[in-house]
Every structure is written in structure tokens, then in C-alpha cells.
Write a protein that holds these residues in place. Structure first.
Motif, PDB file in Angstrom:
ATOM      1  N   GLY A  16      21.329 -10.029  13.159  1.00 59.28           N
ATOM      2  CA  GLY A  16      21.334 -11.379  13.636  1.00 59.28           C
ATOM      3  C   GLY A  16      20.146 -12.042  13.530  1.00 59.28           C
ATOM      4  N   GLU A  17      18.916 -11.371  13.589  1.00 57.87           N
ATOM      5  CA  GLU A  17      17.556 -11.950  13.424  1.00 57.87           C
ATOM      6  C   GLU A  17      17.481 -12.299  12.018  1.00 57.87           C
ATOM      7  OE1 GLU A  17      15.406  -9.585  16.939  1.00 57.87           O
ATOM      8  OE2 GLU A  17      15.058  -8.900  14.972  1.00 57.87           O
ATOM      9  N   ASN A  18      16.290 -12.956  11.711  1.00 57.73           N
ATOM     10  CA  ASN A  18      15.777 -13.373  10.523  1.00 57.73           C
ATOM     11  C   ASN A  18      14.885 -12.536   9.994  1.00 57.73           C
ATOM     12  OD1 ASN A  18      17.608 -15.624  10.653  1.00 57.73           O
ATOM     13  ND2 ASN A  18      15.890 -17.014  11.143  1.00 57.73           N
ATOM     14  N   ALA A  19      14.911 -12.263   8.759  1.00 55.17           N
ATOM     15  CA  ALA A  19      13.762 -11.341   8.276  1.00 55.17           C
ATOM     16  C   ALA A  19      12.917 -12.115   7.105  1.00 55.17           C
ATOM     17  CB  ALA A  19      14.400 -10.096   7.418  1.00 55.17           C
ATOM     18  N   THR A  20      11.802 -12.123   7.192  1.00 52.57           N
ATOM     19  CA  THR A  20      10.650 -12.754   6.289  1.00 52.57           C
ATOM     20  C   THR A  20       9.893 -11.751   5.400  1.00 52.57           C
ATOM     21  OG1 THR A  20      10.786 -14.554   7.484  1.00 52.57           O
ATOM     22  CG2 THR A  20       9.184 -14.677   5.763  1.00 52.57           C
ATOM     23  N   MET A  21       9.823 -11.823   4.276  1.00 56.58           N
ATOM     24  CA  MET A  21       8.761 -11.069   3.419  1.00 56.58           C
ATOM     25  C   MET A  21       8.159 -11.787   2.371  1.00 56.58           C
ATOM     26  SD  MET A  21      11.793  -8.823   1.683  1.00 56.58           S
ATOM     27  CE  MET A  21      13.005  -9.501   3.180  1.00 56.58           C
ATOM     28  N   ASN A  22       7.050 -11.239   2.079  1.00 60.02           N
ATOM     29  CA  ASN A  22       6.091 -12.428   1.212  1.00 60.02           C
ATOM     30  C   ASN A  22       5.593 -11.623   0.057  1.00 60.02           C
ATOM     31  OD1 ASN A  22       5.703 -14.543   3.195  1.00 60.02           O
ATOM     32  ND2 ASN A  22       4.617 -13.170   4.345  1.00 60.02           N
ATOM     33  N   CYS A  23       5.410 -12.111  -0.881  1.00 58.70           N
ATOM     34  CA  CYS A  23       4.862 -11.723  -1.996  1.00 58.70           C
ATOM     35  C   CYS A  23       3.723 -12.560  -2.692  1.00 58.70           C
ATOM     36  CB  CYS A  23       6.198 -11.911  -3.139  1.00 58.70           C
ATOM     37  SG  CYS A  23       5.654 -11.278  -4.897  1.00 58.70           S
ATOM     38  N   SER A  24       2.625 -11.670  -2.931  1.00 57.53           N
ATOM     39  CA  SER A  24       1.613 -12.726  -3.490  1.00 57.53           C
ATOM     40  C   SER A  24       1.028 -12.239  -4.851  1.00 57.53           C
ATOM     41  CB  SER A  24       0.260 -12.414  -2.707  1.00 57.53           C
ATOM     42  OG  SER A  24      -0.207 -11.180  -2.922  1.00 57.53           O
ATOM     43  N   TYR A  25       0.750 -12.949  -5.885  1.00 55.31           N
ATOM     44  CA  TYR A  25       0.394 -12.430  -7.254  1.00 55.31           C
ATOM     45  C   TYR A  25      -0.984 -13.087  -7.666  1.00 55.31           C
ATOM     46  CZ  TYR A  25       2.354 -17.269  -7.779  1.00 55.31           C
ATOM     47  OH  TYR A  25       2.359 -18.642  -7.767  1.00 55.31           O
ATOM     48  N   SER A  58      20.339 -19.543  -1.605  1.00 52.62           N
ATOM     49  CA  SER A  58      21.591 -18.818  -2.113  1.00 52.62           C
ATOM     50  C   SER A  58      22.138 -18.243  -0.988  1.00 52.62           C
ATOM     51  CB  SER A  58      21.063 -17.791  -3.169  1.00 52.62           C
ATOM     52  OG  SER A  58      22.202 -16.869  -3.720  1.00 52.62           O
ATOM     53  N   GLY A  59      23.224 -18.788  -0.422  1.00 52.06           N
ATOM     54  CA  GLY A  59      23.786 -18.236   0.783  1.00 52.06           C
ATOM     55  C   GLY A  59      22.715 -18.075   1.943  1.00 52.06           C
ATOM     56  N   ARG A  60      22.481 -17.048   2.308  1.00 53.24           N
ATOM     57  CA  ARG A  60      21.809 -16.786   3.447  1.00 53.24           C
ATOM     58  C   ARG A  60      20.384 -16.424   3.123  1.00 53.24           C
ATOM     59  NH1 ARG A  60      22.266 -12.337   5.950  1.00 53.24           N
ATOM     60  NH2 ARG A  60      23.499 -11.210   4.448  1.00 53.24           N
ATOM     61  N   LEU A  61      19.808 -16.515   1.732  1.00 53.37           N
ATOM     62  CA  LEU A  61      18.664 -16.328   1.297  1.00 53.37           C
ATOM     63  C   LEU A  61      18.130 -17.742   1.028  1.00 53.37           C
ATOM     64  CD1 LEU A  61      19.549 -13.729  -1.359  1.00 53.37           C
ATOM     65  CD2 LEU A  61      19.005 -13.342   0.877  1.00 53.37           C
ATOM     66  N   ARG A  62      16.612 -17.617   1.316  1.00 56.31           N
ATOM     67  CA  ARG A  62      15.943 -18.828   0.999  1.00 56.31           C
ATOM     68  C   ARG A  62      14.595 -18.329   0.584  1.00 56.31           C
ATOM     69  NH1 ARG A  62      12.107 -23.273   4.115  1.00 56.31           N
ATOM     70  NH2 ARG A  62      11.730 -21.374   5.236  1.00 56.31           N
ATOM     71  N   VAL A  63      14.114 -18.754  -0.610  1.00 55.78           N
ATOM     72  CA  VAL A  63      13.008 -18.475  -1.449  1.00 55.78           C
ATOM     73  C   VAL A  63      12.056 -19.834  -1.325  1.00 55.78           C
ATOM     74  CG1 VAL A  63      12.039 -17.663  -3.660  1.00 55.78           C
ATOM     75  CG2 VAL A  63      13.979 -16.616  -2.643  1.00 55.78           C
ATOM     76  N   THR A  64      10.826 -19.354  -1.093  1.00 50.50           N
ATOM     77  CA  THR A  64       9.905 -20.418  -1.177  1.00 50.50           C
ATOM     78  C   THR A  64       8.776 -20.263  -2.153  1.00 50.50           C
ATOM     79  OG1 THR A  64       8.531 -19.644   0.725  1.00 50.50           O
ATOM     80  CG2 THR A  64      10.088 -21.287   0.926  1.00 50.50           C
ATOM     81  N   LYS A  69      -1.133 -21.206  -3.443  1.00 52.78           N
ATOM     82  CA  LYS A  69      -1.630 -20.008  -2.721  1.00 52.78           C
ATOM     83  C   LYS A  69      -1.198 -18.723  -3.598  1.00 52.78           C
ATOM     84  CE  LYS A  69      -1.396 -22.142   1.876  1.00 52.78           C
ATOM     85  NZ  LYS A  69      -0.717 -22.228   3.120  1.00 52.78           N
ATOM     86  N   LYS A  70      -0.446 -19.113  -4.617  1.00 50.46           N
ATOM     87  CA  LYS A  70      -0.050 -17.934  -5.529  1.00 50.46           C
ATOM     88  C   LYS A  70       0.877 -16.832  -4.549  1.00 50.46           C
ATOM     89  CE  LYS A  70      -3.279 -17.962  -9.183  1.00 50.46           C
ATOM     90  NZ  LYS A  70      -4.205 -18.958  -8.963  1.00 50.46           N
ATOM     91  N   SER A  71       1.767 -17.426  -3.856  1.00 47.80           N
ATOM     92  CA  SER A  71       2.552 -16.501  -2.904  1.00 47.80           C
ATOM     93  C   SER A  71       4.153 -17.000  -2.917  1.00 47.80           C
ATOM     94  CB  SER A  71       1.886 -16.545  -1.568  1.00 47.80           C
ATOM     95  OG  SER A  71       2.032 -17.734  -0.860  1.00 47.80           O
ATOM     96  N   SER A  72       5.080 -16.222  -2.721  1.00 43.23           N
ATOM     97  CA  SER A  72       6.424 -16.658  -2.480  1.00 43.23           C
ATOM     98  C   SER A  72       6.848 -16.008  -1.076  1.00 43.23           C
ATOM     99  CB  SER A  72       7.188 -16.212  -3.507  1.00 43.23           C
ATOM    100  OG  SER A  72       8.464 -16.356  -3.226  1.00 43.23           O
ATOM    101  N   SER A  73       8.056 -16.338  -0.673  1.00 41.25           N
ATOM    102  CA  SER A  73       8.390 -15.733   0.581  1.00 41.25           C
ATOM    103  C   SER A  73      10.019 -15.911   0.501  1.00 41.25           C
ATOM    104  CB  SER A  73       8.089 -16.390   1.853  1.00 41.25           C
ATOM    105  OG  SER A  73       8.812 -17.665   1.927  1.00 41.25           O
TER     106      SER A  73
END
Lengths: 112, 117
Positions: A16-25, A58-64, A69-73
Motif C-alpha cells: 500500500g505504500e509508495n516505492a521510489t527508486m532513482n537512477c543516475s547516469y 503507466s498504470g501505477r508507475l510514474r517515471v521522471t 541532473k542526469k537522473s531518473s526516478s
């Protein structure tokens, strides 16, 4: 080739909680992709976001994507036990190398 | 849905053996890839192919070769297996050759977990 780097490495949350993960390049990209891998299985493509896009759903997924900053979440809303998996980002490089370079992955555990 | 099928989920071989890993896709995709996945190292590209009988080296081709005699099938060959080739091997495919294929989703098989004793 460049490589996405996910952060944090492992995440444990309640259902039920939200999960956030990050990616840098490190270098400029044309696009960035996110994949999911369930234990013992292959990778499943989730979302592709291009360098001129800032957000994609896409559905329950959100990508930024923040190219400055050369990053995505990757945000997973209202997590479910079935979201337990490893999540990988993958980037290309504008150097002309057409390959995808994968990060090392984020392990997400959703506790029922 | 695209289906990428790898011939074996688990395989155990002995040092020095010649090992064949097979991969078949059913959606007429142009591009096919072989990766290996190791803990702490992520996915590393071994070889890829963008057309029948065409192949290109990836980042870690040493000790491996590939064969693509038909569009739907891409084989990975370990010429003389060694213990450091114990790994999870993943095959993938993507649709178009004419574009930058890193801009397309890749579709993966379920992997072959290979142990070399």
C-alpha cells in the motif's frame, strides 16, 4: 559504455505504500528505460522515456527524467506484494554506440 | 505478446566442455542479444546480432561465440567452458534494425542458470 546507477540498492516497504527508486547516469542520453525482474526470471520492460520527455505514466508507475541532473526516478504507487522484484534502469549513449547499458538494480520487497 | 524462449532453465556442465545455449523468439524481431548476469555486476552484453548471419561483439565476448543461421534463433556457444563462466545467461530480442535499437524495448527470456564444475 556508460551505465545507470540505481539508488537505493534495497528497499523494504509495506503493502500500500509508495516505492521510489532513482537512477543516475554520467553522459548525455537519447532515452532511458526501466525494467523489472522477478526472482529467477528474465527482465520485463516497464517504461521507455526519451530525453525530451520529463514524465511518463503507466498504470501505477510514474517515471521522471531530469536531464540537467542526469537522473531518473521510478515511483510505484500503492505497492502490492507482486511488485516485489529487482528494478533496473538502462541507458544508451549519444556517442553512437547503440547498446543499452544496465544499472546494477534495486531490490524492492513489499511486505503484505 | 513477444515470447523469447531459452532452451534450458538450468544447466550443469564440466570444465572444458563445449556448451550451447539456444534462444528462440517468435515475433520476427530483427535484433537479438546475449547477456550474462552476475551478482554485483548487473547485466553485461556478450554478443548481439542485428540480422541473420550478422553478429557484433559486446562488452565481454572473450570465451564465447554466437550463431544466427535463422532470424528467430540465436545461439551462444562456450567454446571451452571454464568455472568463471558460471552465471545466469539472458537472451533478449528487439524489433527494428533500421533505427537505433537502444531506443526500443528489449524482450527477455527467463534465463539459463549455467553451472560449470
Amino acid at each position: 559504455s556508460q551505465q545507470g546507477e540505481e539508488d537505493p540498492q534495497a528497499l523494504s516497504i509495506q503493502e500500500g505504500e509508495n516505492a521510489t527508486m532513482n537512477c543516475s547516469y554520467k553522459t548525455s542520453i537519447n532515452n532511458l528505460q526501466w525494467y523489472r525482474q522477478n526472482s529467477g526470471r528474465g527482465l520485463v520492460h516497464l517504461i521507455l522515456i526519451r530525453s525530451n520527455e520529463r514524465e511518463k505514466h503507466s498504470g501505477r508507475l510514474r517515471v521522471t527524467l531530469d536531464t540537467s541532473k542526469k537522473s531518473s526516478s521510478l515511483l510505484i504507487t500503492a505497492s502490492r506484494a507482486a511488485d516485489t522484484a529487482s528494478y533496473f534502469c538502462a541507458t544508451d549513449a549519444r556517442s553512437g554506440n547503440n547498446r543499452l547499458a544496465f544499472g546494477k538494480g534495486n531490490q524492492v520487497v513489499v511486505i503484505p | 505478446d513477444v515470447k523469447v524462449t531459452q532452451s534450458s532453465r538450468y544447466l550443469v556442465k564440466r570444465t572444458g566442455e563445449k556448451v550451447f545455449l539456444e534462444c528462440v523468439q517468435d515475433m520476427d524481431h530483427e535484433n537479438m542479444f546475449w547477456y550474462r548476469q552476475d551478482p554485483g555486476l548487473g547485466l553485461r552484453l556478450i554478443y548481439f546480432s542485428y540480422d541473420v548471419k550478422m553478429k557484433e561483439k559486446g562488452d565481454i565476448p572473450e570465451g564465447y561465440s554466437v550463431s544466427r543461421e535463422k532470424k528467430e534463433r540465436f545461439s551462444l556457444i562456450l567454446e571451452s567452458a571454464s568455472t568463471n563462466q558460471t552465471s545466469m545467461y539472458l537472451c533478449a530480442s528487439s524489433l527494428d534494425r533500421g533505427k537505433d535499437f537502444s531506443n526500443q524495448p528489449q524482450h527477455f527470456g527467463d534465463g539459463t542458470r549455467l553451472s560449470i564444475l
